[in-house]
Motif scaffolding. Structure first.
Motif, PDB file in Angstrom:
ATOM      1  N   LYS A  30      -1.885   5.977   8.899  1.00  0.00           N
ATOM      2  CA  LYS A  30      -1.145   7.219   8.637  1.00  0.00           C
ATOM      3  C   LYS A  30      -1.775   7.997   7.498  1.00  0.00           C
ATOM      4  N   GLU A  31      -2.227   7.292   6.475  1.00  0.00           N
ATOM      5  CA  GLU A  31      -2.824   7.946   5.309  1.00  0.00           C
ATOM      6  C   GLU A  31      -4.086   8.718   5.677  1.00  0.00           C
ATOM      7  N   ILE A  32      -4.896   8.174   6.586  1.00  0.00           N
ATOM      8  CA  ILE A  32      -6.139   8.863   6.966  1.00  0.00           C
ATOM      9  C   ILE A  32      -5.949   9.716   8.215  1.00  0.00           C
TER      10      ILE A  32
ATOM     11  N   PHE B 201       0.837  -1.192   0.000  1.00  0.00           N
ATOM     12  CA  PHE B 201       0.000   0.000   0.000  1.00  0.00           C
ATOM     13  C   PHE B 201       0.874   1.245   0.000  1.00  0.00           C
ATOM     14  N   MET B 202       0.597   2.171  -0.922  1.00  0.00           N
ATOM     15  CA  MET B 202       1.398   3.389  -1.028  1.00  0.00           C
ATOM     16  C   MET B 202       0.591   4.656  -0.754  1.00  0.00           C
ATOM     17  N   GLY B 203      -0.713   4.610  -0.951  1.00  0.00           N
ATOM     18  CA  GLY B 203      -1.516   5.807  -0.712  1.00  0.00           C
ATOM     19  C   GLY B 203      -2.964   5.576  -1.079  1.00  0.00           C
TER      20      GLY B 203
ATOM     21  N   ILE C 134     -10.151  -1.640   4.829  1.00  0.00           N
ATOM     22  CA  ILE C 134      -9.929  -2.141   6.186  1.00  0.00           C
ATOM     23  C   ILE C 134      -8.428  -2.094   6.434  1.00  0.00           C
ATOM     24  N   GLY C 135      -8.015  -1.257   7.370  1.00  0.00           N
ATOM     25  CA  GLY C 135      -6.588  -1.109   7.658  1.00  0.00           C
ATOM     26  C   GLY C 135      -6.138  -2.136   8.683  1.00  0.00           C
TER      27      GLY C 135
ATOM     28  N   LEU D 246      -7.042   3.287  -4.227  1.00  0.00           N
ATOM     29  CA  LEU D 246      -5.795   2.887  -3.578  1.00  0.00           C
ATOM     30  C   LEU D 246      -4.673   2.853  -4.599  1.00  0.00           C
ATOM     31  N   THR D 247      -3.497   3.313  -4.181  1.00  0.00           N
ATOM     32  CA  THR D 247      -2.295   3.172  -4.991  1.00  0.00           C
ATOM     33  C   THR D 247      -1.412   2.163  -4.278  1.00  0.00           C
TER      34      THR D 247
END
Length: 127
Positions: free
Chosen positions: A97-99, A45-47, A86-87, A60-61
């Protein structure tokens, strides 16, 4: 170090510290999802682009690592549109971290490994 801490003495009667072997749990959840129709992707997962309305998807990237092995894997950059994210990516979650989920408290766990007789070990295989 042979130092020991009696963690149970600090907990109230209705409190507990739940621990699992992540490599076992993650594999179980991954396999179960696949058996129930999920497309499994070996990626990093990158972003994420958040939807701006309820009719839009999350985008999702990720780096697709399919077929790559070793520590030098870079993957192929791809995107994926999804309805739900779902993280479940661990204590240092890239999704959290992204959110900007904020700071959170966490516990450091220690694991003890013991040698037990092979006939007793059979119970724990494939769990």
């Amino acid at each position: 170090t042979n130092k020991e801490v009696q963690i149970g003495q600090t907990l109230k009667d209705d409190e507990y510290i739940g621990m699992v072997r992540r490599e076992v749990l993650d594999d179980f959840l991954r396999n179960r999802a696949g058996e129930n129709g999920a497309k499994l992707i070996n990626g990093l997962f990158m972003g994420m682009a958040l939807p701006t309305s309820k009719d839009e998807s999350y985008v999702l990237t990720y780096n697709d690592l399919e077929g790559q092995e070793g520590n030098a894997r870079k993957g192929v950059k791809k995107t994926l549109e999804v309805d739900v994210v779902i993280g479940a990516d661990g204590a240092n979650s890239r999704v959290a971290k992204e959110i900007e989920a904020g700071d959170y408290e966490y516990a450091i766990a220690f694991q003890e490994r013991m040698r037990i007789p092979e006939d007793k070990m059979d119970y724990y295989k494939d769990r």
